[in-house]
Design a protein around this motif. Structure first.
Motif, mmCIF file in Angstrom:
data_model
loop_
_atom_site.group_PDB
_atom_site.id
_atom_site.type_symbol
_atom_site.label_atom_id
_atom_site.label_comp_id
_atom_site.label_asym_id
_atom_site.label_seq_id
_atom_site.Cartn_x
_atom_site.Cartn_y
_atom_site.Cartn_z
ATOM 1 N N GLY A 1 -9.275 10.785 17.189
ATOM 2 C CA GLY A 1 -8.255 12.103 16.579
ATOM 3 C C GLY A 1 -8.520 12.491 15.644
ATOM 4 N N TYR A 2 -8.983 12.730 14.501
ATOM 5 C CA TYR A 2 -9.684 13.534 13.483
ATOM 6 C C TYR A 2 -10.611 14.300 14.387
ATOM 7 C CZ TYR A 2 -5.695 12.459 10.990
ATOM 8 O OH TYR A 2 -4.200 11.741 10.165
ATOM 9 N N GLU A 3 -11.700 13.715 14.839
ATOM 10 C CA GLU A 3 -12.528 14.500 14.974
ATOM 11 C C GLU A 3 -12.380 16.040 16.353
ATOM 12 O OE1 GLU A 3 -15.943 13.093 15.643
ATOM 13 O OE2 GLU A 3 -16.137 15.599 16.748
ATOM 14 N N SER B 1 -8.768 22.459 14.036
ATOM 15 C CA SER B 1 -7.721 22.978 13.884
ATOM 16 C C SER B 1 -6.958 22.729 13.017
ATOM 17 C CB SER B 1 -6.855 23.638 15.156
ATOM 18 O OG SER B 1 -6.538 21.954 16.024
ATOM 19 N N TYR B 2 -7.081 21.849 11.593
ATOM 20 C CA TYR B 2 -6.935 21.152 11.929
ATOM 21 C C TYR B 2 -5.692 21.586 10.171
ATOM 22 C CZ TYR B 2 -4.652 17.879 7.743
ATOM 23 O OH TYR B 2 -3.679 16.737 6.887
ATOM 24 N N ASP B 3 -6.829 22.834 9.560
ATOM 25 C CA ASP B 3 -5.839 24.050 9.029
ATOM 26 C C ASP B 3 -4.391 25.046 9.123
ATOM 27 O OD1 ASP B 3 -7.242 22.938 6.681
ATOM 28 O OD2 ASP B 3 -9.002 23.195 7.366
ATOM 29 N N ALA C 1 -8.932 11.624 -1.933
ATOM 30 C CA ALA C 1 -9.501 10.180 -1.209
ATOM 31 C C ALA C 1 -9.080 10.595 0.150
ATOM 32 C CB ALA C 1 -8.537 8.833 -2.241
ATOM 33 N N ALA C 2 -9.295 10.370 1.672
ATOM 34 C CA ALA C 2 -9.365 10.877 1.936
ATOM 35 C C ALA C 2 -8.743 11.970 2.238
ATOM 36 C CB ALA C 2 -7.850 10.522 2.781
ATOM 37 N N CYS C 3 -9.687 13.360 1.464
ATOM 38 C CA CYS C 3 -9.642 14.049 2.050
ATOM 39 C C CYS C 3 -9.511 15.543 2.771
ATOM 40 C CB CYS C 3 -10.535 15.088 1.103
ATOM 41 S SG CYS C 3 -12.241 14.605 1.372
ATOM 42 N N GLY C 4 -9.792 14.304 4.360
ATOM 43 C CA GLY C 4 -9.763 15.752 5.022
ATOM 44 C C GLY C 4 -10.411 16.640 5.444
ATOM 45 N N THR C 5 -10.325 18.112 5.322
ATOM 46 C CA THR C 5 -10.655 19.136 5.701
ATOM 47 C C THR C 5 -10.860 20.449 4.048
ATOM 48 O OG1 THR C 5 -8.671 20.296 6.598
ATOM 49 C CG2 THR C 5 -10.396 19.720 7.732
ATOM 50 N N GLY C 6 -10.105 18.889 3.177
ATOM 51 C CA GLY C 6 -10.583 19.178 1.698
ATOM 52 C C GLY C 6 -9.620 20.228 0.718
ATOM 53 N N ARG C 7 -8.404 20.316 1.496
ATOM 54 C CA ARG C 7 -7.152 20.840 0.762
ATOM 55 C C ARG C 7 -6.582 20.563 -0.509
ATOM 56 N NH1 ARG C 7 -1.259 20.248 1.335
ATOM 57 N NH2 ARG C 7 -1.788 17.549 1.854
ATOM 58 N N HIS C 8 -6.486 19.759 -0.677
ATOM 59 C CA HIS C 8 -6.592 19.319 -2.377
ATOM 60 C C HIS C 8 -7.147 19.404 -3.146
ATOM 61 C CE1 HIS C 8 -2.001 18.528 -2.372
ATOM 62 N NE2 HIS C 8 -2.115 17.987 -1.522
ATOM 63 N N ILE D 1 -13.155 12.206 -0.779
ATOM 64 C CA ILE D 1 -14.005 11.413 -0.437
ATOM 65 C C ILE D 1 -13.314 11.192 1.669
ATOM 66 C CG2 ILE D 1 -14.201 9.095 0.218
ATOM 67 C CD1 ILE D 1 -15.159 8.788 -2.651
ATOM 68 N N ASP D 2 -13.677 10.610 2.398
ATOM 69 C CA ASP D 2 -13.562 10.559 3.794
ATOM 70 C C ASP D 2 -14.036 10.135 4.707
ATOM 71 O OD1 ASP D 2 -10.362 11.846 4.887
ATOM 72 O OD2 ASP D 2 -11.968 11.448 6.766
ATOM 73 N N ALA D 3 -14.023 9.490 5.885
ATOM 74 C CA ALA D 3 -14.524 8.970 6.635
ATOM 75 C C ALA D 3 -14.861 9.506 7.951
ATOM 76 C CB ALA D 3 -13.152 6.932 6.676
ATOM 77 N N ASN D 4 -14.077 10.352 7.689
ATOM 78 C CA ASN D 4 -14.484 11.322 8.752
ATOM 79 C C ASN D 4 -15.141 12.451 9.188
ATOM 80 O OD1 ASN D 4 -13.473 13.319 10.966
ATOM 81 N ND2 ASN D 4 -12.867 11.688 11.986
ATOM 82 N N ALA D 5 -16.504 12.771 10.048
ATOM 83 C CA ALA D 5 -17.617 13.366 10.083
ATOM 84 C C ALA D 5 -17.367 14.798 9.988
ATOM 85 C CB ALA D 5 -18.734 13.126 10.561
ATOM 86 N N GLY E 1 -16.778 7.709 2.677
ATOM 87 C CA GLY E 1 -16.637 6.721 2.382
ATOM 88 C C GLY E 1 -15.611 6.811 2.926
ATOM 89 N N ARG E 2 -14.576 4.834 2.602
ATOM 90 C CA ARG E 2 -13.282 5.336 3.421
ATOM 91 C C ARG E 2 -12.199 4.901 2.016
ATOM 92 N NH1 ARG E 2 -13.099 3.570 7.913
ATOM 93 N NH2 ARG E 2 -11.235 2.470 7.581
ATOM 94 N N LEU E 3 -10.887 4.055 2.276
ATOM 95 C CA LEU E 3 -10.414 4.225 0.941
ATOM 96 C C LEU E 3 -10.217 2.323 0.217
ATOM 97 C CD1 LEU E 3 -7.261 5.988 2.162
ATOM 98 C CD2 LEU E 3 -8.354 6.764 0.306
ATOM 99 N N GLU E 4 -11.010 2.235 1.324
ATOM 100 C CA GLU E 4 -10.861 0.635 0.678
ATOM 101 C C GLU E 4 -11.941 -0.151 -0.029
ATOM 102 O OE1 GLU E 4 -10.614 1.875 3.830
ATOM 103 O OE2 GLU E 4 -8.455 0.693 5.130
ATOM 104 N N ALA E 5 -12.955 1.488 -0.091
ATOM 105 C CA ALA E 5 -14.072 0.900 -0.715
ATOM 106 C C ALA E 5 -14.931 2.030 -1.131
ATOM 107 C CB ALA E 5 -15.186 0.235 0.251
ATOM 108 N N CYS F 1 -3.964 11.032 -3.192
ATOM 109 C CA CYS F 1 -4.678 10.521 -1.597
ATOM 110 C C CYS F 1 -3.327 11.261 -0.646
ATOM 111 C CB CYS F 1 -4.589 8.904 -1.730
ATOM 112 S SG CYS F 1 -4.877 8.680 -0.468
ATOM 113 N N ALA F 2 -3.784 12.240 0.018
ATOM 114 C CA ALA F 2 -2.279 12.350 0.552
ATOM 115 C C ALA F 2 -2.527 12.514 2.014
ATOM 116 C CB ALA F 2 -2.522 14.661 -0.085
ATOM 117 N N LEU F 3 -1.483 12.272 2.955
ATOM 118 C CA LEU F 3 -0.710 12.309 3.892
ATOM 119 C C LEU F 3 -2.346 11.218 5.486
ATOM 120 C CD1 LEU F 3 -0.128 15.911 4.835
ATOM 121 C CD2 LEU F 3 1.254 14.567 3.751
ATOM 122 N N ALA F 4 -2.381 10.328 3.917
ATOM 123 C CA ALA F 4 -3.081 9.645 5.100
ATOM 124 C C ALA F 4 -3.441 8.243 4.995
ATOM 125 C CB ALA F 4 -5.158 9.267 4.063
#
Ligand SMILES: C[S@@+](CC[C@H](N)C(=O)[O-])C[C@H]1O[C@@H](n2cnc3c(N)ncnc32)[C@H](O)[C@@H]1O
Length: 296
Positions: free
Chosen positions: A71-73, A78-80, A108-115, A129-133, A151-155, A168-171
């Motif tokens: 999904g995030y790939e 166009s996420y932004d 944490a779970a920064c996505g495309t780095g907005r915050h 940090i985000d899990a999606n390349a 990285g993952r939110l869980e570790a 940690c936004a919208l994740a």
């Protein structure tokens, strides 16, 4: 229908089903307090049903549920783009961030780095940090000044007590269990540090809110495709209990109603504008928490 690689579920519906659902929801919200306001909605339901095989009721919508990775790939490039959730979130979250002294910050779970980009611009030494390349690739291009990590939110790959501020936004709507994630967000904060969390409100997830992925590439003959990543509706008590059990103090909670931008872009808005307003107007859309880690 057989799902493909990265897809969890494929199905379809006709637009008329959605229109009837919205009109029904609007009617239900008024059924005791203002039943006469709901009567035009009943007429709309009759009209949609009478013309169910005609445009626009007959538009075919193919829904495709993606796993997080695929999904995030596909969303990353166009996420932004325009997003009513982000437009509702920043006026609440930015002042919370801007009120804090600069230091070491983690998105944490920064996505495309907005915050992350905003925190760096404020003067923080920032890690994202985000899990999606694919999301991280966009983030690195946009904000080369930020240290982005896989990285993952869980570790989270950062040491205990090393951060003054964590966002940690919208994740969290994508994680199964909030408890271990709040414990991890609290672990990396120093005593006296601040955590700011935003998420789609569970009420909007209950009424079908999803992270929908724009897809203009493959359009089925009679309609369109709606790829999405599901949002979990974590009850508010789960956020509260997870934060408290992680040793955090809740300083502030903000609930933001469905904004105008979300009402006018609702897929039924062009056909049943009053029903959309009566169905979603005044419902909570976004949930924001500001927590602190008590100084020892
Ligand atoms: C809706 S985006 C939000 C991105 C960014 N925080 C923002 O607000 O614009 C959700 C992000 O959470 C990430 N995500 C979801 N679950 C995750 C997990 N368990 N660990 C790390 N990242 C995760 C996804 O990869 C995606 O980039």
């Amino acid at each position: 229908m057989v799902p493909r690689m990265g897809e969890l579920h494929r199905d379809e519906f006709r637009a008329g089903q959605y229109f009837v659902g919205v009109a029904g929801m609007a009617m239900m919200r008024r059924i005791l307090a203002r039943p006469s306001e709901g009567r035009p909605r009943l007429d709309e339901v009759r009209r949609v049903m009478a013309g169910f095989d005609q445009f626009p009721n007959d538009i075919l919508v193919e829904v495709v549920e993606h796993d997080l990775e695929s999904g995030y790939e596909s969303w990353a490039p166009s996420y932004d783009g325009p997003n009513p959730l982000i437009e509702a979130e920043e006026p609440v979250v930015h002042p919370m961030l801007e009120a804090l002294p600069t230091g070491r910050a983690l998105d944490a779970a920064c996505g495309t780095g907005r915050h992350a980009g905003h925190l760096a611009a404020l003067g923080h030494e920032t890690i994202g940090i985000d899990a999606n390349a694919a999301m991280l690739r966009v983030a690195r291009d946009r904000f080369p000044e930020v240290d982005f990590r896989d990285g993952r939110l869980e570790a989270l790959p950062v040491p205990d007590g090393s951060m003054d501020l964590v966002t940690c936004a919208l994740a969290l709507c994508h994680v199964t269990d909030l408890g271990p994630v709040f414990a991890e967000l609290a672990r990396v904060l120093r005593p006296g540090g601040v955590l700011v969390v935003s998420d789609p409100h569970p009420t909007s997830a209950h009424f079908g809110g999803v992270a929908s992925v724009p897809d203009r590439s493959q359009v089925p003959a009679e309609g369109f495709r709606l790829p999405f990543v599901a949002n979990r509706a974590h009850p508010v008590h789960d956020y509260v209990n997870s934060a408290v059990r992680a040793g955090l103090r809740i300083e502030e909670c903000v609930e933001v109603e469905f904004p105008e931008a979300a009402l006018v872009t609702n897929p039924a808005a062009a056909v049943l504008p009053d029903a959309v307003r009566q169905a979603f107007g005044g419902l909570p859309f976004l949930l924001v928490w500001r927590c602190s880690k008590p100084a020892r």
